[in-house]
Design a protein around this motif. Structure first.
Motif, PDB file in Angstrom:
ATOM      1  N   TRP A  52      41.577 -16.682 -24.164  1.00 20.77           N
ATOM      2  CA  TRP A  52      41.952 -15.329 -23.768  1.00 20.77           C
ATOM      3  C   TRP A  52      43.330 -15.349 -23.104  1.00 20.77           C
ATOM      4  O   TRP A  52      43.820 -16.399 -22.683  1.00 20.77           O
ATOM      5  CB  TRP A  52      40.935 -14.747 -22.788  1.00 20.77           C
ATOM      6  N   ALA A  53      43.920 -14.183 -22.996  1.00 19.52           N
ATOM      7  CA  ALA A  53      45.216 -14.094 -22.308  1.00 19.52           C
ATOM      8  C   ALA A  53      45.081 -14.490 -20.844  1.00 19.52           C
ATOM      9  O   ALA A  53      46.009 -15.057 -20.245  1.00 19.52           O
ATOM     10  CB  ALA A  53      45.772 -12.672 -22.434  1.00 19.52           C
ATOM     11  N   GLU A  54      43.925 -14.216 -20.248  1.00 19.70           N
ATOM     12  CA  GLU A  54      43.702 -14.539 -18.840  1.00 19.70           C
ATOM     13  C   GLU A  54      43.594 -16.046 -18.597  1.00 19.70           C
ATOM     14  O   GLU A  54      43.642 -16.490 -17.436  1.00 19.70           O
ATOM     15  CB  GLU A  54      42.428 -13.857 -18.343  1.00 19.70           C
ATOM     16  N   CYS A  55      43.446 -16.835 -19.660  1.00 21.18           N
ATOM     17  CA  CYS A  55      43.327 -18.286 -19.498  1.00 21.18           C
ATOM     18  C   CYS A  55      44.620 -18.912 -18.969  1.00 21.18           C
ATOM     19  O   CYS A  55      44.598 -20.057 -18.494  1.00 21.18           O
ATOM     20  CB  CYS A  55      42.953 -18.936 -20.827  1.00 21.18           C
ATOM     21  N   ASN A  56      45.736 -18.178 -19.068  1.00 23.15           N
ATOM     22  CA  ASN A  56      47.004 -18.720 -18.584  1.00 23.15           C
ATOM     23  C   ASN A  56      46.995 -18.937 -17.076  1.00 23.15           C
ATOM     24  O   ASN A  56      47.694 -19.817 -16.563  1.00 23.15           O
ATOM     25  CB  ASN A  56      48.154 -17.780 -18.964  1.00 23.15           C
ATOM     26  N   SER A  57      46.219 -18.145 -16.369  1.00 23.22           N
ATOM     27  CA  SER A  57      46.184 -18.267 -14.909  1.00 23.22           C
ATOM     28  C   SER A  57      44.807 -18.638 -14.369  1.00 23.22           C
ATOM     29  O   SER A  57      44.689 -19.069 -13.224  1.00 23.22           O
ATOM     30  CB  SER A  57      46.640 -16.946 -14.264  1.00 23.22           C
ATOM     31  N   CYS A  58      43.771 -18.500 -15.180  1.00 23.04           N
ATOM     32  CA  CYS A  58      42.410 -18.778 -14.716  1.00 23.04           C
ATOM     33  C   CYS A  58      42.134 -20.282 -14.733  1.00 23.04           C
ATOM     34  O   CYS A  58      42.603 -21.010 -15.608  1.00 23.04           O
ATOM     35  CB  CYS A  58      41.406 -18.048 -15.597  1.00 23.04           C
ATOM     36  N   TYR A  79      33.235 -18.480 -21.779  1.00 19.58           N
ATOM     37  CA  TYR A  79      34.027 -17.418 -22.406  1.00 19.58           C
ATOM     38  C   TYR A  79      33.180 -16.179 -22.685  1.00 19.58           C
ATOM     39  O   TYR A  79      33.675 -15.057 -22.647  1.00 19.58           O
ATOM     40  CB  TYR A  79      34.626 -17.897 -23.735  1.00 19.58           C
ATOM     41  N   CYS A 103      33.430 -14.972 -16.602  1.00 16.75           N
ATOM     42  CA  CYS A 103      34.754 -15.052 -17.223  1.00 16.75           C
ATOM     43  C   CYS A 103      35.617 -13.875 -16.765  1.00 16.75           C
ATOM     44  O   CYS A 103      35.228 -12.707 -16.930  1.00 16.75           O
ATOM     45  CB  CYS A 103      34.625 -15.044 -18.739  1.00 16.75           C
ATOM     46  N   PRO A 104      36.798 -14.135 -16.194  1.00 13.90           N
ATOM     47  CA  PRO A 104      37.678 -13.045 -15.739  1.00 13.90           C
ATOM     48  C   PRO A 104      38.067 -12.087 -16.853  1.00 13.90           C
ATOM     49  O   PRO A 104      38.347 -10.911 -16.584  1.00 13.90           O
ATOM     50  CB  PRO A 104      38.899 -13.787 -15.188  1.00 13.90           C
ATOM     51  N   HIS A 105      38.095 -12.562 -18.074  1.00  9.51           N
ATOM     52  CA  HIS A 105      38.456 -11.679 -19.187  1.00  9.51           C
ATOM     53  C   HIS A 105      37.513 -10.487 -19.252  1.00  9.51           C
ATOM     54  O   HIS A 105      37.956  -9.331 -19.354  1.00  9.51           O
ATOM     55  CB  HIS A 105      38.407 -12.472 -20.494  1.00  9.51           C
ATOM     56  N   ILE A 161      37.744  -8.244 -15.997  1.00  5.47           N
ATOM     57  CA  ILE A 161      38.908  -7.356 -16.010  1.00  5.47           C
ATOM     58  C   ILE A 161      38.675  -6.185 -16.954  1.00  5.47           C
ATOM     59  O   ILE A 161      39.010  -5.028 -16.644  1.00  5.47           O
ATOM     60  CB  ILE A 161      40.171  -8.146 -16.404  1.00  5.47           C
TER      61      ILE A 161
END
Length: 348
Positions: free
Chosen positions: A280-286, A318, A324-326, A329
């Motif tokens: 996910w896009a959120e994986c860049n910071s999670c 996931y 999962c933050p994805h 959010i």
């Protein structure tokens, strides 16, 4: 020039050579008639014609061995082929279902069947076979080719699925990881873990170089603990295995992560993996999945395919809408959208 003398000499020599010689005392030579040895009617005997027995002439034998056919070869190996096909099916079902309990059922089958029953695992010896072209005869080793083909195909498609599901020793260490209390584990620093992961590549290169130089494969027992499933080893080998398993209590999956040459070879092959894990896009910071990964295969937003064994831990996260933050959010955005939307008038 007078040529009469040479001509006369030549004529005399020619007549002497052509003149027939006569026997002594001008008596005719006595010729004895041969004694007949054949049958009275003059027919030739079998010995004269050098006849042989009809079966011997064609190279037939009285007791002939049964000729091998593909049906007989398949019949002899059908049980092994069927059992491995069933195990491979279980492996794929557990992989696609992402079920924890089904994964441990697969571990039990790997340890019991592939380990103690068959004692058949992919070895660095098999890697050497591929590199040197010294492959086993297909018609006598169909189950091995099915096993090796399954390993290669699944690695290219999804990554090191063999290491995470099929390998009996890897299954054993993962079961140990669930049984051993987490307070006993020692977490290796990331900088050390990244460097220690290269050890298995050095062992792979050194072992293959030894095979090629000495033309002997006996050293594999000292770089792979898979012999333990045969229950045959020297005292020194058992002591080394005990030390390795004790160390695995404190550093989970120690051998698979840092020392396994087969894992190194499959890691190189997994660079060709087609179906990689979704990010996910959120994986860049999670950091949720990175902290949960038992193999050190997640480094920031990147999943290192050479280290990933498709254990499913991150993939289950996931799809977990509560962790999962994805999804969290998305849920918050949806809730804010519902709150900010104006109330529509009721319609009749």
């Amino acid at each position: 020039m007078n040529i009469r003398a040479p001509l006369c000499v030549l004529l005399v020599c020619t007549l002497a050579w052509m003149w027939p010689s006569t026997p002594a005392a001008n008596q005719p030579e006595r010729v004895e008639a041969p004694v007949p040895t054949g049958p009275p009617d003059g027919e030739p005997t079998e010995d004269q014609w050098n006849f042989e027995d009809e079966d011997d002439a064609w190279g037939f034998e009285d007791d002939q061995e049964d000729t091998e056919t593909w049906s007989s070869l398949l019949g002899d190996q059908a049980w092994d082929l069927a059992l491995f096909t069933g195990f491979a099916t279980l492996t794929l079902i557990s992989f696609f279902r992402k079920s924890v309990w089904l994964k441990y059922v697969t571990f039990a089958a790997a340890i019991g069947y592939m380990g103690f029953t068959k004692s058949q695992l992919i070895s660095v010896v098999d890697v050497n076979r591929v590199l040197t072209g010294n492959m086993p005869v297909f018609r006598y080793s169909m189950a091995w080719y099915l096993f090796a083909g399954f390993t290669v195909v699944t690695t290219v498609l999804w990554g090191r699925l063999y290491c995470g599901r099929v390998c009996a020793f890897g299954a054993l260490t993962q079961v140990m990881d669930r049984v051993v209390p987490s307070r006993l584990r020692f977490e290796i620093p990331t900088w050390l873990e990244n460097r220690a992961a290269w050890i298995k590549y050095g062992l792979l290169a050194a072992t293959l170089a030894y095979f090629l130089r000495t033309d002997t494969i006996s050293a594999y027992r000292y770089v792979e603990p898979f012999w333990m499933f045969t229950l045959r080893g020297t005292t020194g080998m058992w002591i080394g295995l005990a030390a390795l398993l004790v160390a695995t209590v404190f550093v989970r999956n120690l051998y698979c992560r840092f020392l396994c040459p087969v894992g190194a070879a499959l890691g190189l092959l997994s660079k060709l993996t087609v179906f990689r894990i979704k990010r996910w896009a959120e994986c860049n910071s999670c950091k949720v999945c990175e902290k949960a990964c038992e193999w050190g295969a997640i480094r920031g937003p990147e999943i290192v395919m050479t280290e990933c064994v498709r254990c499913d831990d991150c993939e289950r996260l996931y799809h977990d809408t509560s962790k999962c933050p994805h999804w969290l959010i998305l849920a918050r955005a949806k809730l804010r959208g519902q709150r900010s939307s104006p109330n529509l008038p009721a319609t009749n």
